[in-house]
Structure formats: C-alpha cells, structure tokens
Motif scaffolding. Sequence first.
Motif, PDB file in Angstrom:
ATOM      1  N   VAL A   1      24.826  37.496 -33.893  1.00 37.80           N
ATOM      2  CA  VAL A   1      24.962  36.081 -33.518  1.00 37.80           C
ATOM      3  C   VAL A   1      23.854  35.654 -32.550  1.00 37.80           C
ATOM      4  O   VAL A   1      23.246  34.594 -32.718  1.00 37.80           O
ATOM      5  N   THR A   2      23.577  36.482 -31.566  1.00 38.97           N
ATOM      6  CA  THR A   2      22.577  36.130 -30.554  1.00 38.97           C
ATOM      7  C   THR A   2      21.196  35.963 -31.166  1.00 38.97           C
ATOM      8  O   THR A   2      20.481  34.990 -30.888  1.00 38.97           O
ATOM      9  N   VAL A   3      20.809  36.906 -32.030  1.00 37.38           N
ATOM     10  CA  VAL A   3      19.481  36.857 -32.639  1.00 37.38           C
ATOM     11  C   VAL A   3      19.349  35.660 -33.574  1.00 37.38           C
ATOM     12  O   VAL A   3      18.385  34.891 -33.490  1.00 37.38           O
ATOM     13  N   LEU A   4      20.323  35.467 -34.459  1.00 36.13           N
ATOM     14  CA  LEU A   4      20.198  34.417 -35.477  1.00 36.13           C
ATOM     15  C   LEU A   4      20.367  33.017 -34.890  1.00 36.13           C
ATOM     16  O   LEU A   4      19.677  32.084 -35.316  1.00 36.13           O
ATOM     17  N   ARG A   5      21.244  32.852 -33.927  1.00 27.48           N
ATOM     18  CA  ARG A   5      21.429  31.529 -33.333  1.00 27.48           C
ATOM     19  C   ARG A   5      20.214  31.087 -32.521  1.00 27.48           C
ATOM     20  O   ARG A   5      19.988  29.892 -32.346  1.00 27.48           O
ATOM     21  N   ASN A   6      19.445  32.052 -32.034  1.00 21.19           N
ATOM     22  CA  ASN A   6      18.304  31.717 -31.188  1.00 21.19           C
ATOM     23  C   ASN A   6      16.963  31.889 -31.896  1.00 21.19           C
ATOM     24  O   ASN A   6      15.917  31.874 -31.240  1.00 21.19           O
ATOM     25  N   THR A   7      16.999  32.033 -33.214  1.00 21.90           N
ATOM     26  CA  THR A   7      15.782  32.127 -34.009  1.00 21.90           C
ATOM     27  C   THR A   7      15.605  30.835 -34.796  1.00 21.90           C
ATOM     28  O   THR A   7      16.525  30.419 -35.512  1.00 21.90           O
ATOM     29  N   PRO A   8      14.463  30.163 -34.686  1.00 23.82           N
ATOM     30  CA  PRO A   8      14.247  28.951 -35.497  1.00 23.82           C
ATOM     31  C   PRO A   8      14.379  29.267 -36.986  1.00 23.82           C
ATOM     32  O   PRO A   8      13.895  30.317 -37.450  1.00 23.82           O
ATOM     33  N   LEU A   9      15.010  28.379 -37.729  1.00 21.18           N
ATOM     34  CA  LEU A   9      15.250  28.635 -39.147  1.00 21.18           C
ATOM     35  C   LEU A   9      13.940  28.785 -39.914  1.00 21.18           C
ATOM     36  O   LEU A   9      13.838  29.617 -40.820  1.00 21.18           O
ATOM     37  N   THR A  10      12.945  28.006 -39.569  1.00 23.54           N
ATOM     38  CA  THR A  10      11.656  28.121 -40.254  1.00 23.54           C
ATOM     39  C   THR A  10      11.059  29.509 -40.059  1.00 23.54           C
ATOM     40  O   THR A  10      10.523  30.112 -41.003  1.00 23.54           O
ATOM     41  N   LEU A  11      11.159  30.040 -38.840  1.00 31.81           N
ATOM     42  CA  LEU A  11      10.656  31.389 -38.571  1.00 31.81           C
ATOM     43  C   LEU A  11      11.427  32.424 -39.378  1.00 31.81           C
ATOM     44  O   LEU A  11      10.839  33.398 -39.884  1.00 31.81           O
ATOM     45  N   LEU A  12      12.731  32.214 -39.514  1.00 33.71           N
ATOM     46  CA  LEU A  12      13.545  33.135 -40.318  1.00 33.71           C
ATOM     47  C   LEU A  12      13.126  33.091 -41.783  1.00 33.71           C
ATOM     48  O   LEU A  12      13.085  34.123 -42.458  1.00 33.71           O
ATOM     49  N   PHE A  13      12.798  31.899 -42.289  1.00 30.51           N
ATOM     50  CA  PHE A  13      12.296  31.787 -43.657  1.00 30.51           C
ATOM     51  C   PHE A  13      11.004  32.578 -43.823  1.00 30.51           C
ATOM     52  O   PHE A  13      10.824  33.291 -44.813  1.00 30.51           O
ATOM     53  N   PHE A  14      10.095  32.452 -42.853  1.00 31.42           N
ATOM     54  CA  PHE A  14       8.850  33.217 -42.917  1.00 31.42           C
ATOM     55  C   PHE A  14       9.141  34.717 -42.926  1.00 31.42           C
ATOM     56  O   PHE A  14       8.536  35.479 -43.689  1.00 31.42           O
ATOM     57  N   ALA A  15      10.075  35.144 -42.072  1.00 27.83           N
ATOM     58  CA  ALA A  15      10.390  36.568 -41.969  1.00 27.83           C
ATOM     59  C   ALA A  15      10.972  37.111 -43.270  1.00 27.83           C
ATOM     60  O   ALA A  15      10.639  38.214 -43.710  1.00 27.83           O
ATOM     61  N   VAL A  16      11.851  36.334 -43.907  1.00 29.77           N
ATOM     62  CA  VAL A  16      12.513  36.796 -45.121  1.00 29.77           C
ATOM     63  C   VAL A  16      11.618  36.658 -46.348  1.00 29.77           C
ATOM     64  O   VAL A  16      11.424  37.612 -47.118  1.00 29.77           O
ATOM     65  N   LEU A  17      11.044  35.463 -46.560  1.00 31.28           N
ATOM     66  CA  LEU A  17      10.289  35.205 -47.774  1.00 31.28           C
ATOM     67  C   LEU A  17       8.917  35.872 -47.787  1.00 31.28           C
ATOM     68  O   LEU A  17       8.404  36.218 -48.857  1.00 31.28           O
ATOM     69  N   LEU A  18       8.325  36.039 -46.608  1.00 30.22           N
ATOM     70  CA  LEU A  18       7.001  36.639 -46.555  1.00 30.22           C
ATOM     71  C   LEU A  18       7.028  38.065 -46.008  1.00 30.22           C
ATOM     72  O   LEU A  18       6.132  38.859 -46.312  1.00 30.22           O
ATOM     73  N   GLY A  19       8.058  38.388 -45.210  1.00 26.18           N
ATOM     74  CA  GLY A  19       8.129  39.710 -44.604  1.00 26.18           C
ATOM     75  C   GLY A  19       8.743  40.773 -45.490  1.00 26.18           C
ATOM     76  O   GLY A  19       8.200  41.884 -45.621  1.00 26.18           O
TER      77      GLY A  19
END
Length: 214
Positions: free
Chosen positions: A55-73
């Motif tokens: 919860v702490t990591v995902l709530r405090n991570t910008p969604l756009t950054l998460l998209f970059f991490a998942v789709l490109l990482g």
Amino acid sequence: MNVLIDNFSTYGEGFLGTVELTFFASLLALVLGFLMASFRVAPVGSLRVIGTVWVTVLRNTPLTLLFFAVLLGLPRFGLVLPFTVFAVLALGCYTSAFICEALRSGINTVPRGQGEAARSLGMTFGQTLSHVILPQAFRTVIPPIGSTLIALAKNSAIAGAFSVTELLGVYKTLGELGYDVVWTFVWIAVGYLIITLAISALFNVLERKWGVPR
C-alpha cells in the motif's frame, strides 16, 4: 455531430478499449485489494508487513511512473506481453492499494467483539474474516470502492500514451485527419461520462441493496 458520425468506428474502438481496460483492471484491483486488506489485518506479522509495503509503495508512486516501470521495465526482464495486459497490471495494482485501504477502513468499523466471538467458536482467521467481518465491512465501503473504480476508469487514459487502444487516444488519429480538436474532445468526454455513470449506477444499486442505512 459530423466528427462522431464520420468516425464512429474509431470512437467505438477507443470506447471499447477503455471499457476493457476498466473491467479487467477493476477485477484485478478488487482481488488484490481484498488480499492486501486481509494481509494488513492478519495476525501474522510478516503478512502485515507485506500489506503495508504494498500500500505504501503504490499509493505514493505516480501512476505514470508505474506505467513506465511495468510497460517498459518488465520486458527488460524477459516478460513480454501485449501492452494492454501490461496496462491492466499497472492500473489494477495501483488501484488495489486504494481498494485495500477502503476495505481496511470498513473492517475497522466492525466491532472487535464480532471477531472475538467467532474465534471463541473455533473459527479460523480466514473463516472469521470471510464469514463474519468482511460481509459487515462490505456494506460500509460500497461508496468509496465505487469512487475508486470511477477514478480507475479515468486513469485508464494514461494507457493511450503507451500504444494501448483507449478512448483518449482517439484525438491523435482525428487530429491527424484535420478534425476540430474541440469537438473531438467533447465526444471523448461524453464517452468517459457514459462509462463513469454506468459504474456509478451499478454501485448505487449495490448501496441501495446492501448499504448501511444513513
């Protein structure tokens, strides 16, 4: 109306893409949110730590950054999937943190004596949670979960920047064809309004049927 009529198939494809993203990401968010909420109230310390970190990591991570991490990482680690699947993972995981907290707040409204009574009858933690606590908690968290899934539907617009077919991405195609950008966005907004109103109507029905009377 010409913008819509002349490009109805393009709008339809984008609309269905957004509906698909919203539906599957919502299912993932609800499953993960329930799991993490269970972890956060579990009597096992390691599970509580996992739930808290999630919860702490995902709530405090910008969604756009998460998209970059998942789709490109993830492809860099050999996990190659369609971009739509990656978008569902990003949206679902991100939203699950908010679902988890909504469920946990509902669990906290259930009197502690309910759980103690269930355990005194010999019920396990899993049985107590699924048969006693969550049915009562669910009644209080219907509105916040509905609001969270509406936000998910709107957040799906980010997927268009990563080559995923969705409603907001329609403006790129129509802009290249020379259509008026104002009316292009008007009909995109109408599409999102239809989706969010449908989700709102569904949760209004659930609230009337199972919600706590105010």
